[in-house]
Design an enzyme around this catalytic site. Structure first.
Site, PDB file in Angstrom:
ATOM      1  N   ASN A   1      44.900  40.285  50.051  1.00  0.00           N
ATOM      2  CA  ASN A   1      46.033  39.333  49.938  1.00  0.00           C
ATOM      3  C   ASN A   1      47.350  40.050  50.476  1.00  0.00           C
ATOM      4  O   ASN A   1      47.455  41.286  50.313  1.00  0.00           O
ATOM      5  CB  ASN A   1      46.405  38.901  48.590  1.00  0.00           C
ATOM      6  CG  ASN A   1      45.088  37.805  48.343  1.00  0.00           C
ATOM      7  OD1 ASN A   1      44.828  36.994  49.059  1.00  0.00           O
ATOM      8  ND2 ASN A   1      44.977  37.986  47.089  1.00  0.00           N
TER       9      ASN A   1
ATOM     10  N   CYS B   1      37.695  34.365  50.024  1.00  0.00           N
ATOM     11  CA  CYS B   1      38.323  34.289  48.849  1.00  0.00           C
ATOM     12  C   CYS B   1      37.649  33.389  48.024  1.00  0.00           C
ATOM     13  O   CYS B   1      36.891  32.403  48.415  1.00  0.00           O
ATOM     14  CB  CYS B   1      39.722  33.491  48.769  1.00  0.00           C
ATOM     15  SG  CYS B   1      40.584  33.156  47.526  1.00  0.00           S
ATOM     16  N   HIS B   2      37.632  33.443  46.649  1.00  0.00           N
ATOM     17  CA  HIS B   2      36.583  32.849  45.721  1.00  0.00           C
ATOM     18  C   HIS B   2      37.310  31.502  45.255  1.00  0.00           C
ATOM     19  O   HIS B   2      36.407  30.875  44.291  1.00  0.00           O
ATOM     20  CB  HIS B   2      35.943  33.659  44.624  1.00  0.00           C
ATOM     21  CG  HIS B   2      37.071  34.645  43.906  1.00  0.00           C
ATOM     22  ND1 HIS B   2      37.008  35.894  43.780  1.00  0.00           N
ATOM     23  CD2 HIS B   2      38.385  34.194  43.409  1.00  0.00           C
ATOM     24  CE1 HIS B   2      37.969  36.320  42.967  1.00  0.00           C
ATOM     25  NE2 HIS B   2      38.840  35.278  42.908  1.00  0.00           N
TER      26      HIS B   2
ATOM     27  N   HIS C   1      44.685  29.534  48.882  1.00  0.00           N
ATOM     28  CA  HIS C   1      45.185  29.467  47.691  1.00  0.00           C
ATOM     29  C   HIS C   1      45.992  28.022  47.499  1.00  0.00           C
ATOM     30  O   HIS C   1      46.678  27.770  46.532  1.00  0.00           O
ATOM     31  CB  HIS C   1      46.230  30.567  47.303  1.00  0.00           C
ATOM     32  CG  HIS C   1      45.471  31.792  47.005  1.00  0.00           C
ATOM     33  ND1 HIS C   1      46.406  32.982  46.966  1.00  0.00           N
ATOM     34  CD2 HIS C   1      44.078  32.267  46.717  1.00  0.00           C
ATOM     35  CE1 HIS C   1      45.298  33.940  46.547  1.00  0.00           C
ATOM     36  NE2 HIS C   1      44.096  33.428  46.619  1.00  0.00           N
TER      37      HIS C   1
ATOM     38  N   ARG D   1      56.599  23.086  29.444  1.00  0.00           N
ATOM     39  CA  ARG D   1      55.758  22.010  29.669  1.00  0.00           C
ATOM     40  C   ARG D   1      54.289  22.440  30.062  1.00  0.00           C
ATOM     41  O   ARG D   1      53.212  21.770  29.650  1.00  0.00           O
ATOM     42  CB  ARG D   1      56.313  20.808  30.359  1.00  0.00           C
ATOM     43  CG  ARG D   1      55.547  19.641  30.378  1.00  0.00           C
ATOM     44  CD  ARG D   1      56.159  18.459  31.039  1.00  0.00           C
ATOM     45  NE  ARG D   1      56.096  18.545  32.526  1.00  0.00           N
ATOM     46  CZ  ARG D   1      55.419  18.175  33.293  1.00  0.00           C
ATOM     47  NH1 ARG D   1      54.283  17.600  32.807  1.00  0.00           N
ATOM     48  NH2 ARG D   1      55.696  18.390  34.465  1.00  0.00           N
TER      49      ARG D   1
END
Length: 434
Positions: free
Chosen positions: A149, A169-170, A199, A266
């Protein structure tokens, strides 16, 4: 292709190397491959070599295993190259968090976009230049599979330097595993399509036997208040499609969350998460090193990563579909040409062939374009030797621009430039008055 030569660059990432080897050597057709391990750290390389022999013995395989500190020698005659380096290691990761935090900028993972992703890319590019030059001399036709990355920036930078490259990428795979569990459907029965950028791709289709499983997901979310406290569930509810990366990652690619303490609470956003992950990676390496030294048992488990599947398909002709990060040559029509996108790819003996997806829903493309802007300016900064583009990349980053003033963005980039020093491209090792 009999007994292919597979090179691990950055093999000292021992835990990741361990998982990839467990996956590779589970295939009988690959049991006699040539595994060439390279790292710049002698101790880590030695541990990786010992682990490789342990896994081969456990799998009943008889690969040829070599290890060398000489990258050019490791690459000689390679068929496949797997890149998993981390330039600067844990210390640089700490720098990427601590300096921005002084300016009030919160990050969670800091390896994709954001100021952490930008500087991780900039210190990786010089090593990618050297890797590309070595491949041109030693194995010009090899397939380079990049795991390092920031994925999209690194593949974009490599695309003009090596003949064959795909980023792996997984995130799509494990997202779909997780979604299948959430809706109570076996993963093997799920049909899906995802696309976007690494991502920040999106689940465009989520079905079983023609039934839309998003309906089941909606019902689960409606009855589960804790589930609604996840960033990517919030993004799905607002945008209509589920994002393919964890909430920790997703939180720092948008402008609406990390600047607000109430939203952090939150949505339970773990600020600084990758510092903890990085520290655990160091501890895990030491545990593995000590286990090797004392002859203790090692856990040998596969990881279902794409690189071993691609190698098996290209060696045996077995067809598969994986998700790859590749140059956008009309694959996603409403994202810029030449950027790097994540799309389904067909794989067989002929190689990796990306699939054209067409247009993303406009709200998804709009978010992806903000991400691509950071990528483009970072790559241009290095290719054109323009330090101002480093600052421009951070100026247009969603999280940084929502949080910091322009003066603070420039001062922060100056501080990171000084801190990373000669890891950066020489032309970018300058500070610029704000």
């Amino acid at each position: 292709m009999r007994n292919p030569k597979i090179v691990f660059v950055g093999a000292g990432s021992v835990v990741f190397t361990q998982g990839l080897l467990a996956d590779l050597l589970r295939y009988p057709e690959l049991s006699s491959l040539h595994l060439s391990l390279h790292d710049i750290d002698p101790e880590r390389l030695q541990v990786a070599e010992a682990v490789a022999h342990r896994i081969a013995a456990a799998r009943g395989a008889k690969p040829r295993i070599t290890a060398t500190l000489d990258r050019r020698a490791a690459l000689d005659g390679a068929d496949f190259v797997i890149n998993m380096i981390q330039v600067g290691g844990h210390d640089s990761t700490v720098t990427d968090f601590e300096i921005p935090a002084r300016y009030g900028l919160r990050q969670t993972i800091a390896d994709t976009i954001g100021v952490g992703g930008v500087f991780r890319a900039l210190r990786t590019f010089p090593v990618l230049d050297a890797l590309a030059a070595d491949m041109a001399a030693a194995c010009p036709d090899a397939l380079l599979m990049n795991y390092t990355n920031p994925m999209a920036m690194n593949v974009w930078y490599l695309a003009g330097r090596v003949r064959n490259v795909v980023g792996l990428c997984h995130s799509v795979y494990w997202t779909m595993r997780g979604l299948a569990d959430l809706v109570g459907v076996p993963y093997e029965e799920v049909a899906y399509q995802a696309a976007g950028v690494n991502h920040q791709a999106w689940v465009l289709r989520f079905e079983r036997d023609g039934d839309n499983l998003y309906d089941r997901l909606d019902a689960r979310i409606d009855t589960d208040a804790e589930l609604r406290r996840r960033v990517r569930v919030e993004m799905y509810r607002r945008l209509g499609h589920y994002p393919t990366e964890t909430s920790e990652h997703s939180a720092e690619y948008v402008p609406w969350l990390l600047r607000h303490a109430a939203e952090i609470d939150r949505l339970r956003i773990p600020v600084g998460e990758y510092l903890r992950v990085s520290e655990e990676n160091v501890r895990e390496y030491k545990r593995t090193r000590d286990a090797v030294r004392h002859g203790a048992e090692l856990e040998i488990a596969g990881t279902d990563e794409y690189a071993p599947q691609i190698i098996h398909s290209m060696v045996t002709g077995t067809p598969r579909v994986v998700y790859g990060n590749v140059v956008n040559d009309g694959l996603i029509s409403n994202l810029p040409g030449g950027c790097v996108v994540e799309v389904p790819c067909a794989v067989d003996a002929t190689g990796v062939r990306p699939t054209r997806v067409g247009a993303l829903p406009p709200q998804l493309a709009a978010l992806n374009r903000a991400y691509v802007n950071v990528n483009e300016l970072t790559v241009r900064a290095a290719e054109e030797g323009r330090p101002e583009h480093v600052r421009h990349a951070v100026m247009v980053d969603p999280n940084a621009s929502a949080t910091l003033s322009l003066d603070d963005i420039w001062r922060m980039c100056d501080d990171l430039t000084v801190a990373h020093g000669d890891l950066l491209p020489e032309s970018l090792r300058v500070t610029l008055a704000s």
